[in-house]
Design a protein around this motif. Structure first.
Motif, PDB file in Angstrom:
ATOM      1  N   ARG A  77      20.205  54.774 -59.105  1.00  0.00           N
ATOM      2  CA  ARG A  77      21.014  53.815 -59.857  1.00  0.00           C
ATOM      3  C   ARG A  77      22.167  54.510 -60.585  1.00  0.00           C
ATOM      4  O   ARG A  77      23.301  54.004 -60.602  1.00  0.00           O
ATOM      5  N   GLN A  78      21.881  55.683 -61.178  1.00  0.00           N
ATOM      6  CA  GLN A  78      22.941  56.379 -61.910  1.00  0.00           C
ATOM      7  C   GLN A  78      24.039  56.866 -60.968  1.00  0.00           C
ATOM      8  O   GLN A  78      25.219  56.885 -61.344  1.00  0.00           O
TER       9      GLN A  78
ATOM     10  N   PHE B 176      26.247  53.946 -60.350  1.00  0.00           N
ATOM     11  CA  PHE B 176      27.114  53.744 -61.517  1.00  0.00           C
ATOM     12  C   PHE B 176      28.225  54.794 -61.558  1.00  0.00           C
ATOM     13  O   PHE B 176      29.380  54.491 -61.879  1.00  0.00           O
TER      14      PHE B 176
ATOM     15  N   PHE C 246      21.552  43.901 -62.828  1.00  0.00           N
ATOM     16  CA  PHE C 246      22.141  44.795 -63.801  1.00  0.00           C
ATOM     17  C   PHE C 246      22.334  44.066 -65.132  1.00  0.00           C
ATOM     18  O   PHE C 246      22.142  42.864 -65.230  1.00  0.00           O
TER      19      PHE C 246
ATOM     20  N   TYR D 204      21.071  57.843 -69.280  1.00  0.00           N
ATOM     21  CA  TYR D 204      21.019  56.822 -68.244  1.00  0.00           C
ATOM     22  C   TYR D 204      21.538  55.499 -68.799  1.00  0.00           C
ATOM     23  O   TYR D 204      21.235  55.116 -69.922  1.00  0.00           O
TER      24      TYR D 204
ATOM     25  N   GLY E 198      24.120  51.950 -67.078  1.00  0.00           N
ATOM     26  CA  GLY E 198      25.275  51.555 -66.304  1.00  0.00           C
ATOM     27  C   GLY E 198      26.465  51.128 -67.134  1.00  0.00           C
ATOM     28  O   GLY E 198      27.583  51.605 -66.931  1.00  0.00           O
ATOM     29  N   SER E 199      26.233  50.210 -68.089  1.00  0.00           N
ATOM     30  CA  SER E 199      27.364  49.680 -68.855  1.00  0.00           C
ATOM     31  C   SER E 199      28.036  50.760 -69.691  1.00  0.00           C
ATOM     32  O   SER E 199      29.268  50.806 -69.801  1.00  0.00           O
TER      33      SER E 199
END
Length: 406
Positions: free
Chosen positions: A81-82, A85, A141, A379, A381-382
């Protein structure tokens, strides 16, 4: 015509000229030249960003794979996931670097309004774990509304400070606008609650007001008023959540009862990790505290794992990279061609520096345990996408800064 009217008219004419120049720049295509002044992005800044991002992702994976395997059954869950992103963030950074930063000048009030809307929206959505309201779900997300608020405050203060630079030391044009923006944002963050973001927004507001020309006396008066408000909130019981976080502050290694043992669990294991790293660390991937001793090591306390695996030497080198990033960002900002570019760049790069300092103070128990992420490492996303967007804006400023790009 009075002096005040002449000054106001001259300021409006300057602003209109800047808008016309911005429009012309927007129609002119940039050539991606690494060496040409005024056209190429700042290569040293880009390289530092990429190095920090690469080290951050590596350390995030090292810190997260035991937790990911235990909780989800996939050791690579957080890494995958990272990486997504990060790739999206790189695209955003490069794309934003080609957008003339003067465009944000015109939409500063709109972006501030969007930040208010996001903060109100999270309050009407169902609460997350722990009863907090911070995330706006978008499919699989989530967007943290407070990330928009930090950028909006920096942008609006840069916009306002560049328009009324000759009146920023007055109550009407300097003190009240900054205070109004911060108080309204802080009130909405208080309802979430999100105290760490309030602290960051307060520091950013003070910094932007100071670099815009407001004298220290007004900031001192504002600090006194803020202390009074905090005391009132404490007396009325509105700071219960914050007081719970502060109960174990400074007591991680001198706990007296079982409750305090539980409250200081995360901070205590963070200190164990930092101390066990020694001078050169246990080696990459060799941390012991990440094996379910230190809760959520991939998030706010990731630097404790960095210290454990890379030691004091590795931790200092990473902090030096952050220092170089901030220094280069300040150089770009100070050599921008206009006041708006200077203020916006200084605000954005200061945001990175402030979060690094506050994160280190938290994991070493110099500040209460609050949710302050480490840029490029933690960690999320935003936070990463917002950070890469801000780095893109600084690169946009660098295209017209009077500095060498190599």
């Amino acid at each position: 015509m009075s002096t005040i009217e002449q000054t106001s008219r001259r300021r409006q004419e300057d602003y209109q000229r800047e808008r016309r120049a911005s429009s012309k720049r927007g129609k002119r295509k940039f050539k991606f030249s690494l060496l040409s002044i005024g056209k190429g992005i700042d290569i040293p800044f880009v390289l530092i960003v990429f190095v920090l991002l690469a080290i951050g992702i590596t350390m995030m994976f090292s810190a997260s794979y035991p937790v990911a395997f235990y909780e989800i059954g996939d050791s690579y869950y957080y890494l995958k996931r990272q990486l997504i992103f990060a790739l999206i963030g790189i695209v955003i950074m490069i794309a934003v670097s080609f957008i003339d930063y003067h465009n944000y000048h015109r939409f500063a009030a709109v972006i501030l309004g969007i930040s208010y809307f996001a903060l109100v929206l999270v309050l009407v959505l169902p609460s997350q774990e722990g009863g907090v309201h911070r995330w706006i779900g978008v499919g699989m997300f989530g967007i943290q509304a407070s990330e928009i608020s930090k950028f909006a405050i920096i942008l609006f203060m840069a916009h306002w400070g560049s328009l009324y630079y000759d009146r920023m030391d007055t109550i009407k044009y300097g003190v009240l606008p900054g205070a109004a923006v911060f108080i309204s944002t802080a009130f909405l963050l208080l309802l979430e609650p999100h105290y760490s973001c309030i602290v960051i927004c307060a520091l950013l507001t003070v910094l932007m007001m100071y670099v815009s020309g407001i004298k220290i006396k007004w900031l001192a008066i504002g600090a006194a008023v803020l202390v009074v408000l905090i005391l009132l909130l404490w007396v009325t019981g509105m700071l219960t959540y914050a007081m719970e976080r502060m109960d174990g502050w400074g007591q991680a290694l001198v706990y007296k009862d079982n409750d305090q043992w539980q409250q200081t669990w995360q901070t205590r294991n963070s200190l164990y990790a930092i101390g066990s790293g020694g001078l050169f660390g246990l080696g990459l991937g060799q941390s012991r505290q990440k094996y379910l001793y230190l809760p959520e090591p991939q998030n706010d306390f990731i630097f404790a794992i960095v210290c454990e695996e890379l030691g004091l030497v590795g931790a200092v080198l990473i902090l030096l990279l952050f220092a170089l990033l901030v220094w280069r960002g300040v150089v770009i900002s100070l050599r921008a061609r206009d006041r708006f570019g200077k203020l916006l760049g200084i605000g954005l790069i200061s945001h990175v520096g402030l979060q690094v300092i506050l994160n280190i103070l938290v994991i070493t128990d110099w500040l209460p345990n609050t949710g302050i992420s480490l840029p490029f490492f933690s960690y999320g996303g935003s936070s990463l996408l917002t950070l890469m967007f801000e780095m893109g804006v600084i690169l946009s400023i660098s295209r017209t800064s009077n500095i060498e790009k190599s």
